[in-house]
Structure formats: structure tokens, C-alpha cells
Scaffold this motif. Sequence first.
Motif, mmCIF file in Angstrom:
data_model
loop_
_atom_site.group_PDB
_atom_site.id
_atom_site.type_symbol
_atom_site.label_atom_id
_atom_site.label_comp_id
_atom_site.label_asym_id
_atom_site.label_seq_id
_atom_site.Cartn_x
_atom_site.Cartn_y
_atom_site.Cartn_z
ATOM 1 N N LEU A 176 0.826 -1.204 0.000
ATOM 2 C CA LEU A 176 0.000 0.000 0.000
ATOM 3 C C LEU A 176 0.859 1.253 0.000
ATOM 4 O O LEU A 176 0.571 2.237 -0.698
ATOM 5 C CB LEU A 176 -0.923 -0.016 1.224
ATOM 6 C CG LEU A 176 -1.954 1.111 1.319
ATOM 7 C CD1 LEU A 176 -2.916 1.039 0.135
ATOM 8 C CD2 LEU A 176 -2.718 1.009 2.631
ATOM 9 N N GLU A 177 1.945 1.233 0.759
ATOM 10 C CA GLU A 177 2.854 2.376 0.787
ATOM 11 C C GLU A 177 3.493 2.590 -0.575
ATOM 12 O O GLU A 177 3.691 3.734 -1.013
ATOM 13 C CB GLU A 177 3.934 2.154 1.851
ATOM 14 C CG GLU A 177 3.406 2.215 3.270
ATOM 15 C CD GLU A 177 4.447 1.807 4.298
ATOM 16 O OE1 GLU A 177 5.493 1.246 3.879
ATOM 17 O OE2 GLU A 177 4.225 2.059 5.503
ATOM 18 N N LEU A 227 -6.247 6.075 -0.122
ATOM 19 C CA LEU A 227 -5.094 5.253 0.274
ATOM 20 C C LEU A 227 -4.680 5.529 1.716
ATOM 21 O O LEU A 227 -4.316 4.618 2.455
ATOM 22 C CB LEU A 227 -3.914 5.525 -0.669
ATOM 23 C CG LEU A 227 -4.071 5.011 -2.108
ATOM 24 C CD1 LEU A 227 -2.931 5.515 -2.973
ATOM 25 C CD2 LEU A 227 -4.144 3.492 -2.137
ATOM 26 N N THR A 228 -4.727 6.803 2.109
ATOM 27 C CA THR A 228 -4.356 7.163 3.487
ATOM 28 C C THR A 228 -5.321 6.533 4.481
ATOM 29 O O THR A 228 -4.926 6.041 5.544
ATOM 30 C CB THR A 228 -4.352 8.688 3.650
ATOM 31 O OG1 THR A 228 -3.416 9.263 2.740
ATOM 32 C CG2 THR A 228 -3.961 9.071 5.086
ATOM 33 N N THR A 229 -6.606 6.548 4.128
ATOM 34 C CA THR A 229 -7.608 5.933 5.009
ATOM 35 C C THR A 229 -7.347 4.438 5.163
ATOM 36 O O THR A 229 -7.381 3.888 6.273
ATOM 37 C CB THR A 229 -9.019 6.149 4.438
ATOM 38 O OG1 THR A 229 -9.265 7.555 4.333
ATOM 39 C CG2 THR A 229 -10.061 5.530 5.361
ATOM 40 N N ARG A 230 -7.046 3.774 4.033
ATOM 41 C CA ARG A 230 -6.747 2.333 4.093
ATOM 42 C C ARG A 230 -5.466 2.073 4.879
ATOM 43 O O ARG A 230 -5.375 1.102 5.637
ATOM 44 C CB ARG A 230 -6.615 1.782 2.672
ATOM 45 C CG ARG A 230 -7.922 1.741 1.898
ATOM 46 C CD ARG A 230 -7.702 1.200 0.499
ATOM 47 N NE ARG A 230 -7.159 -0.151 0.544
ATOM 48 C CZ ARG A 230 -6.648 -0.775 -0.497
ATOM 49 N NH1 ARG A 230 -6.609 -0.147 -1.686
ATOM 50 N NH2 ARG A 230 -6.162 -2.002 -0.394
ATOM 51 N N GLU A 231 -4.481 2.961 4.705
ATOM 52 C CA GLU A 231 -3.216 2.784 5.433
ATOM 53 C C GLU A 231 -3.427 2.911 6.942
ATOM 54 O O GLU A 231 -2.891 2.129 7.729
ATOM 55 C CB GLU A 231 -2.199 3.819 4.964
ATOM 56 C CG GLU A 231 -0.848 3.679 5.678
ATOM 57 C CD GLU A 231 0.108 4.793 5.306
ATOM 58 O OE1 GLU A 231 -0.387 5.879 4.931
ATOM 59 O OE2 GLU A 231 1.320 4.581 5.405
ATOM 60 N N THR A 232 -4.231 3.912 7.341
ATOM 61 C CA THR A 232 -4.511 4.105 8.772
ATOM 62 C C THR A 232 -5.211 2.883 9.356
ATOM 63 O O THR A 232 -4.872 2.394 10.438
ATOM 64 C CB THR A 232 -5.381 5.356 8.979
ATOM 65 O OG1 THR A 232 -4.702 6.499 8.455
ATOM 66 C CG2 THR A 232 -5.665 5.571 10.467
ATOM 67 N N SER A 233 -6.200 2.380 8.615
ATOM 68 C CA SER A 233 -6.920 1.191 9.076
ATOM 69 C C SER A 233 -5.983 0.000 9.190
ATOM 70 O O SER A 233 -6.039 -0.778 10.144
ATOM 71 C CB SER A 233 -8.067 0.881 8.118
ATOM 72 O OG SER A 233 -8.720 -0.314 8.490
ATOM 73 N N LEU A 234 -5.080 -0.124 8.193
ATOM 74 C CA LEU A 234 -4.132 -1.240 8.204
ATOM 75 C C LEU A 234 -3.153 -1.123 9.361
ATOM 76 O O LEU A 234 -2.807 -2.117 10.008
ATOM 77 C CB LEU A 234 -3.384 -1.282 6.873
ATOM 78 C CG LEU A 234 -2.424 -2.463 6.666
ATOM 79 C CD1 LEU A 234 -3.198 -3.772 6.729
ATOM 80 C CD2 LEU A 234 -1.717 -2.344 5.318
ATOM 81 N N VAL A 238 -2.374 -3.790 12.236
ATOM 82 C CA VAL A 238 -1.023 -4.283 12.512
ATOM 83 C C VAL A 238 -0.671 -4.074 13.980
ATOM 84 O O VAL A 238 -0.126 -4.964 14.646
ATOM 85 C CB VAL A 238 0.005 -3.570 11.602
ATOM 86 C CG1 VAL A 238 1.435 -3.891 12.058
ATOM 87 C CG2 VAL A 238 -0.189 -4.020 10.163
ATOM 88 N N GLU A 239 -0.986 -2.885 14.512
ATOM 89 C CA GLU A 239 -0.660 -2.601 15.906
ATOM 90 C C GLU A 239 -1.451 -3.500 16.854
ATOM 91 O O GLU A 239 -0.939 -3.918 17.890
ATOM 92 C CB GLU A 239 -0.933 -1.127 16.214
ATOM 93 C CG GLU A 239 0.043 -0.184 15.542
ATOM 94 C CD GLU A 239 -0.289 1.282 15.777
ATOM 95 O OE1 GLU A 239 0.414 2.134 15.221
ATOM 96 O OE2 GLU A 239 -1.248 1.558 16.517
ATOM 97 N N GLU A 240 -2.708 -3.789 16.473
ATOM 98 C CA GLU A 240 -3.503 -4.694 17.303
ATOM 99 C C GLU A 240 -2.862 -6.074 17.358
ATOM 100 O O GLU A 240 -2.719 -6.672 18.425
ATOM 101 C CB GLU A 240 -4.928 -4.781 16.766
ATOM 102 C CG GLU A 240 -5.763 -3.543 16.999
ATOM 103 C CD GLU A 240 -7.171 -3.684 16.426
ATOM 104 O OE1 GLU A 240 -7.985 -2.789 16.652
ATOM 105 O OE2 GLU A 240 -7.443 -4.703 15.772
ATOM 106 N N VAL A 241 -2.478 -6.579 16.190
ATOM 107 C CA VAL A 241 -1.854 -7.902 16.139
ATOM 108 C C VAL A 241 -0.525 -7.892 16.872
ATOM 109 O O VAL A 241 -0.215 -8.809 17.632
ATOM 110 C CB VAL A 241 -1.655 -8.349 14.673
ATOM 111 C CG1 VAL A 241 -0.835 -9.626 14.623
ATOM 112 C CG2 VAL A 241 -3.012 -8.585 14.014
#
Length: 276
Positions: A176-177, A227-234, A238-241
Motif C-alpha cells: 500500500l505504501e 489510500l491514506t484511510t486504508r493505510e490508517t486502518s491497516l 497491525v498494531e492490534e496484532v
Amino acid sequence: PECRKDTFLVQDSADRFPPAFFVNRLKSAVNLLQKCDSEGVLRTTSCDQCKSEATAVAFCRQCAHFICEFCEQAHQRQKFYSDHVVVKIEQLGDNKPVRVRIPKPMKCKIHREEQLKIYCFTCEELICRDCTVIDHKDHQYEFVVTYAPRIKQVIERNLGSLEEAQEKLLEVKTSLESVQMSSHNHKVVIEDEIKRSCSRITKIVEEYHRELLDQVHSMVNDNLTSLTTRETSLEVSVEEVQGVVRLVRNATSSGSEEEVVSVHKQLQEKIKEETA
């Protein structure tokens, strides 16, 4: 703060929460460090177990107490302390920073002098020896020392699946980045081409040129916003996992067998939540 999950009080009481043995272990470590000087060398301290205020000569790992000579002899004589490990203070310090693991024993809330060394499968909780003949009579149970290695293996297997999911999320995040950077570069290229073309035309075409730029900006900005919205959600995923991975890793690596067993159900539930 670790897994970003809402936690609700059970039966309107915080007493029902599992013990935070990470925090308890940290408190014990802080208490120990307070007995050291600025270089981490153990200072002379008094006995933590009796009221004599006599100078401590040893440290009991199970009690997590510095003890005097009299209490040390009591540990050697009494059957109650037969499984306790006592270390001489000079063995702890030896003019080097103190590094001592302090596994705080987990005591039964009903029989307060008894340690929780048995896991009841029927009730899914840790119990003591006295509990087996009273409240948990005829229940299915097993000593923690034999059950803990098996449940650790189960947790480790489940953690493997979670770590695979974490790797996939990180791969998606990297992709995504890359797409985001490509979109930004594409925007720059389009802008330059439009500017070079419009510099050679009349004022009428310049007006059209500005219109084209506005359209491109709008299109690219909308794309970047998405893309920024998807990145934030991702990143949140990631941080949750990662938070759950750290939580489980800390539990299995630094927790005692009793501590791991006491929270294994919650750990496995978190792993299942993140891999679902």
C-alpha cells in the motif's frame, strides 16, 4: 493500551479480572531495585519477613522477601518452605548489578496460605490443594507443573498462525505504501506535462490548462485520501496484532507456569480474535 480492545467490568467488580502478573512482577523488581545503590549493587537491608528488623542475609525467590538468619533457618526447618529456593545475598550482588527473577507466588483467595498449584478443568481456574477436597471435590483437575507445558505448546501453535497473519498484514501495508508513493510520483509527472503544454498556448488554452490541473488534483487527492484511510486502518490492525503478539510472548516467556495457566484462556481468545 496493548491490544486496543474494550474491556468491561465483570459482575460490576474489578476483583474478577485475571491478575496482572506482569505489573506485579514489575512492582517486585522496583522494590528490589530500591534496595540497590546508583550502580545497581545491593545495599544492606533489613528482614522483610519478621518484625525483628535484623539484617537480611538471604533472599527467598518464592516469598520474594529478603530474610534474616533466623528466618533463613526457619525456611530450612519447616516443611511449608521445603520447595522454596533461598539465595545468599552475596550471591545476588557480588559487586555487580543485581539481576534476580522474582516469580511472585499466586495464593488462593479462600485458603490464603496455600499456593495455586492445581488447575481445575471443570471450573477453568487455578485452585490449591485444600480446594480439591472442598469446593472442587469430584472435579477434573491436574497439577500446573504437568499441565503448563502442554498448554504452552497449544498457545505457541496458535501464536504461529497469528504471526503468519501479522506477516501478511505487513506485506499488504508495504504494498500500500508503494502504491501511495507511485500515485504521488504520477501526480508530479502529470502536473509537469500539463504545465509544459499549457505554456505554449494562448490565454484561452491557459484557462483550460487550469481546469485540467484542478481535475488532476481532485482525482489524485481523492485517490491519496482513500489510500491514506486504508493505510490508517491497516496500521491499526497491525498494531492490534503486534500488541497481542507482545502480550502472548511476554506471558509465555516471562510468566511462571501458574501465571500462564491462569490467563491461557484469555490469551487464546485474543489470538482467535485476531486470526479470525
